[in-house]
Structures are given as C-alpha cells and as structure tokens.
Design an enzyme around this catalytic site. Structure first.
Site, PDB file in Angstrom:
ATOM      1  N   HIS A 173      18.582  53.594  -6.604  1.00 19.86           N
ATOM      2  CA  HIS A 173      19.930  54.156  -6.560  1.00 19.86           C
ATOM      3  C   HIS A 173      19.923  55.605  -7.023  1.00 19.86           C
ATOM      4  CE1 HIS A 173      21.385  53.121 -10.960  1.00 19.86           C
ATOM      5  NE2 HIS A 173      20.230  53.726 -10.959  1.00 19.86           N
ATOM      6  N   CYS A 227      19.473  60.467 -13.505  1.00 23.06           N
ATOM      7  CA  CYS A 227      19.982  59.465 -12.558  1.00 23.06           C
ATOM      8  C   CYS A 227      20.597  60.116 -11.326  1.00 23.06           C
ATOM      9  CB  CYS A 227      21.005  58.566 -13.246  1.00 23.06           C
ATOM     10  SG  CYS A 227      20.250  57.566 -14.513  1.00 23.06           S
ATOM     11  N   HIS A 231      15.840  56.727  -7.639  1.00 23.29           N
ATOM     12  CA  HIS A 231      14.894  56.105  -8.568  1.00 23.29           C
ATOM     13  C   HIS A 231      15.227  54.625  -8.592  1.00 23.29           C
ATOM     14  CE1 HIS A 231      18.467  56.700 -11.046  1.00 23.29           C
ATOM     15  NE2 HIS A 231      18.039  55.670 -11.743  1.00 23.29           N
ATOM     16  N   HIS A 285      15.113  50.445 -10.308  1.00 25.27           N
ATOM     17  CA  HIS A 285      15.157  49.572 -11.489  1.00 25.27           C
ATOM     18  C   HIS A 285      14.760  48.161 -11.076  1.00 25.27           C
ATOM     19  CE1 HIS A 285      17.270  52.416 -14.085  1.00 25.27           C
ATOM     20  NE2 HIS A 285      18.026  52.715 -13.033  1.00 25.27           N
ATOM     21  N   ASP A 317      17.842  43.110  -2.870  1.00 28.87           N
ATOM     22  CA  ASP A 317      16.433  43.261  -3.245  1.00 28.87           C
ATOM     23  C   ASP A 317      15.706  44.201  -2.289  1.00 28.87           C
ATOM     24  OD1 ASP A 317      14.155  42.731  -4.846  1.00 28.87           O
ATOM     25  OD2 ASP A 317      13.441  41.308  -3.341  1.00 28.87           O
ATOM     26  N   HIS A 318      14.982  45.161  -2.872  1.00 28.21           N
ATOM     27  CA  HIS A 318      14.222  46.162  -2.105  1.00 28.21           C
ATOM     28  C   HIS A 318      15.122  46.996  -1.190  1.00 28.21           C
ATOM     29  CE1 HIS A 318      10.894  44.008  -3.799  1.00 28.21           C
ATOM     30  NE2 HIS A 318      10.081  44.971  -3.418  1.00 28.21           N
ATOM     31  N   GLU A 323      19.948  46.381 -16.427  1.00 31.81           N
ATOM     32  CA  GLU A 323      19.344  47.442 -15.625  1.00 31.81           C
ATOM     33  C   GLU A 323      17.986  47.816 -16.229  1.00 31.81           C
ATOM     34  OE1 GLU A 323      21.548  50.749 -13.347  1.00 31.81           O
ATOM     35  OE2 GLU A 323      21.180  51.538 -15.350  1.00 31.81           O
TER      36      GLU A 323
HETATM   37 NI    NI Z   1      19.253  54.307 -12.697  1.00 26.66          NI
END
Ligand code: NI
Length: 139
Positions: free
Chosen positions: A17, A36, A42, A44, A82-83, A128
């Site tokens: 995100h 961010c 990036h 998580h 996911d992914h 997160e």
């Molecule tokens: Ni983040």
C-alpha cells in the site's frame, strides 16, 4: 448460567500500500505520512484476528462451525487482499486511504454481510505490524 461465548479465528495476508491524500502536495503527504507515502509502495504481513460472540448451540456445541468461518475469511479477506496492491488492485481502497484503521473497518463490513446479525457479534482486530494494530468496532 449464560452460554455466551467468544470464538476466535486468525487469517493472514500480505499486501502492498501507499498512504497519501490525493488532493495534497507531495510535501504535505511526506510530512504527514512519511515513509508510508513512498510512491513505489511498501508491504506488510497483515495478521487478522476475528472474534465472534454469541450463544453456544446446545445441539452442536458450536458457536459457529470454524470451517465455515475459515472459508468466509478465505473468500472475503484472503482471496480479495492477499498479494494485492491495496491502492491499485482493490476497489475498496480506490477512494479510501488503506490505513490499518480503514482496512479493519472494510474487513468488518465484508464479514458483517456474511455472518447472521442475530447470531453473532463481530470484533475485527488487524495487525499491520507486531506493534501496530486496530480493533473495530469498540463494543
Ligand atoms: Ni504501511
């Protein structure tokens, strides 16, 4: 004696995100969201904990069949996020900043549609990172 109980199930997903407000300058986004706001995104490793509250069925001894809950989490959360790049791939975040707060509320609303309101209260907790997490709703 009450037979009200809470049952928990975990699920995981990995997603990318970027946090930013599209109407702000890069400088302002940088000031508020820091790393961010990286335009290259990036990721998580999100860890989801779902808590269901309700009454034990006297016949089955279940609050819910956990296989059913597992399948719902797979369909509504894992298959969806996911992914994925949450900003680019997921319509839920096309206009909504994918903060841990907003992702938690989105997941709650997805699960609420699938789980009978008369039988279950739902609490969603989303990690997160190990240290940063959100919980919704506040009961
Ligand atoms: Ni983040």
């Amino acid at each position: 004696m009450t037979n009200k109980i809470a049952v928990f199930r975990r699920a995981r997903f990995n997603a990318a995100h970027r946090l930013y407000c599209k109407d702000w300058s890069f400088e302002k986004n940088d000031e508020v969201f820091g790393k961010c706001n990286n335009p290259s995104f990036h990721g998580h490793n999100y860890s989801l904990e779902v808590k269901l509250i309700g009454n034990v069925d006297p016949e089955t001894g279940f609050l819910i069949n956990l296989n059913e809950l597992k399948d719902i989490l797979k369909e509504e959360v894992e298959d969806r996020f996911d992914h994925k790049n949450l900003n680019l791939d997921c319509e839920e975040f096309a206009q909504l900043n994918p903060t841990v707060e907003n992702i938690t509320i989105v997941i709650y609303n997805l699960l609420r549609k699938r789980l009978d309101e008369n039988k279950y209260e739902i609490v969603v907790r989303l990690y997160e990172t190990e240290n940063n997490y959100a919980e919704y709703p506040i009961l």
